[in-house]
Motif scaffolding. Structure first.
Motif, PDB file in Angstrom:
ATOM      1  N   HIS A   1      26.044   1.754  19.954  1.00 59.54           N
ATOM      2  CA  HIS A   1      27.320   2.397  19.637  1.00 59.54           C
ATOM      3  C   HIS A   1      28.470   1.706  20.369  1.00 59.54           C
ATOM      4  N   GLU A   2      28.230   1.285  21.602  1.00 61.29           N
ATOM      5  CA  GLU A   2      29.259   0.567  22.344  1.00 61.29           C
ATOM      6  C   GLU A   2      29.572  -0.769  21.676  1.00 61.29           C
TER       7      GLU A   2
ATOM      8  N   THR B   1      29.434  -1.390  18.510  1.00 64.48           N
ATOM      9  CA  THR B   1      30.275  -1.085  17.348  1.00 64.48           C
ATOM     10  C   THR B   1      31.726  -0.888  17.766  1.00 64.48           C
ATOM     11  N   LEU B   2      31.948  -0.148  18.845  1.00 65.58           N
ATOM     12  CA  LEU B   2      33.313   0.064  19.320  1.00 65.58           C
ATOM     13  C   LEU B   2      33.958  -1.250  19.759  1.00 65.58           C
ATOM     14  N   GLU B   3      33.202  -2.120  20.394  1.00 67.21           N
ATOM     15  CA  GLU B   3      33.740  -3.417  20.810  1.00 67.21           C
ATOM     16  C   GLU B   3      34.112  -4.273  19.605  1.00 67.21           C
TER      17      GLU B   3
ATOM     18  N   GLU C   1      37.385  -3.002  18.301  1.00 68.31           N
ATOM     19  CA  GLU C   1      38.460  -3.492  19.162  1.00 68.31           C
ATOM     20  C   GLU C   1      38.766  -4.958  18.869  1.00 68.31           C
TER      21      GLU C   1
ATOM     22  N   VAL D   1      32.302   8.597  16.042  1.00 67.07           N
ATOM     23  CA  VAL D   1      32.527   7.221  16.506  1.00 67.07           C
ATOM     24  C   VAL D   1      33.976   6.814  16.265  1.00 67.07           C
TER      25      VAL D   1
ATOM     26  N   ALA E   1      36.208   8.085  18.963  1.00 67.23           N
ATOM     27  CA  ALA E   1      36.202   7.207  20.130  1.00 67.23           C
ATOM     28  C   ALA E   1      37.020   5.952  19.868  1.00 67.23           C
ATOM     29  N   ALA E   2      36.855   5.363  18.681  1.00 65.00           N
ATOM     30  CA  ALA E   2      37.594   4.141  18.338  1.00 65.00           C
ATOM     31  C   ALA E   2      39.099   4.389  18.311  1.00 65.00           C
TER      32      ALA E   2
ATOM     33  N   ARG F   1      40.656   3.734  21.584  1.00 65.49           N
ATOM     34  CA  ARG F   1      40.542   2.375  22.110  1.00 65.49           C
ATOM     35  C   ARG F   1      41.305   1.370  21.266  1.00 65.49           C
ATOM     36  N   THR F   2      41.991   1.856  20.234  1.00 69.16           N
ATOM     37  CA  THR F   2      42.804   1.008  19.368  1.00 69.16           C
ATOM     38  C   THR F   2      44.126   1.719  19.119  1.00 69.16           C
TER      39      THR F   2
END
Length: 342
Positions: free
Chosen positions: A28-29, A31-33, A36, A63, A66-67, A70-71
């Motif tokens: 999952h991390e 995917t978030l990276e 980003e 998810v 969370a994204a 971070r964006t």
């Protein structure tokens, strides 16, 4: 190279977000990276697939929440949420909440139909109502109504110290115009258009004509045109195409060989309609950005759209996705006339 009739305006990507059962957080991390990175590269949108009882993202709305933190610019979509697994009222609440947190960047894509392997999961999913559930377009219409502010109940007002609304809360202005339908048939395309949705068309369509040799691009083109003919916005109605595209400009020799092997294994299914539903699959496109651009410009359906969400292959690693996305944004996108967002 023949020009496209519609210059590419928006470039997005789609990922399944695979993870290892022994370490799901790392997947999952990753995917978030990747999301980003997509924003830094100037992509207009990032989309998440949806998988239940598998090792891919089962809760894309969570998810995306969370994204969203971070964006700041990139649109965040789902392609697609299968509504057979969802309660439309509860989903409307979640989508509006995340949309507000993102500043109005959520683009929910949905589809209909019974859940995959329904006979095996129905007792867990709908133990009391399995045989009564409606998995058709009515489920989408309910979601549309709730998101767009139609009444959900005939009760509202003050009860004791609590205040109740007759609409789903929160309401997020504009979200109702950013709902997408993921469809692969003429009936789905027309229904989405008639109900003012946007249309996601992917690398899978139905070959509904029983005779002749079906052509994927021509079938997809017919869906796009049927959707726009039924939509109140006509030719300006939004369509996004989601083919599997793998640029190799900066790939290592080992990566190129692996990408070509991946596509070759999937190519046989593209030769003819598959199964009782007569599904047609588009070939994966592997090559340099110039080679891919040439093939896309020759694709009848691509010439009809100005938005894409290229699908990342399911089984590649994080560094592969970094290379593919970087080549998409820095080489393939410009070769298609796209300019990165800022």
């Amino acid at each position: 190279m023949p020009p496209t009739s519609r210059p590419l305006r928006k470039l997005g990507f789609l990922t399944i977000g695979l993870f290892d059962e022994a370490d799901p957080r790392r997947g999952h991390e990753s995917t978030l990276e990747i999301i980003e990175l997509g924003e830094r590269l100037g992509f207009d949108s990032a989309w998440l697939r949806h998988r239940h009882l598998q090792y891919g993202i089962s809760s894309p709305v969570a998810v995306l929440a969370a994204a969203s933190q971070r964006t700041s610019r990139i649109d965040l979509g789902t392609a697609v949420i299968p509504l057979g697994w969802e309660n439309p009222l509860r989903l409307a609440e979640d989508l509006a909440t995340v949309d507000l947190l993102s500043g109005g960047r959520v683009n929910p894509g949905v589809s209909v139909g019974p859940p995959m392997h329904y006979d095996q999961v129905k007792d867990a999913l709908y133990p009391d109502t399995a045989d009564a559930e409606d998995f058709g377009y009515e489920r989408v219409r309910r979601l549309l109504d709730f998101v767009r502010g139609e009444r959900a109940t005939d009760f509202s007002g003050v009860e004791g110290f609590e205040v109740f609304s007759d609409r789903v809360q929160p309401q997020s202005p504009g979200l109702g115009r950013r709902l997408w339908y993921g469809g692969g048939s003429l009936s789905s395309a027309r229904w989405a258009g008639e109900h003012g949705m946007n249309f996601l068309t992917s690398s899978v369509v139905k070959a509904e004509e029983p005779e002749g040799t079906p052509d994927f691009a021509e079938i997809q083109l017919s869906h796009i045109r049927a959707f726009r003919a039924a939509h109140p916005d006509g030719e300006t109605a939004r369509v996004s195409q989601g083919l599997v595209v793998i640029p190799t400009d900066s790939a290592s020799p080992e990566q190129r060989a692996r990408y070509e092997e991946y596509a070759a294994k999937r190519t046989p299914r593209t030769a003819a309609p598959q199964g009782p539903a007569r599904l047609m699959f588009a070939p994966d496109i592997v090559g340099t950005s110039d080679e891919i651009a040439e093939r896309l410009h020759a694709h009848a359906a691509f010439r009809e759209v100005d938005e894409v969400a290229f699908a990342l292959p399911f089984t590649f690693g994080h560094e592969d996705y970094v290379q593919i996305l970087t080549d998409m944004a820095t080489r393939l996108g410009p070769a298609l006339g796209w300019r990165p967002g800022v």
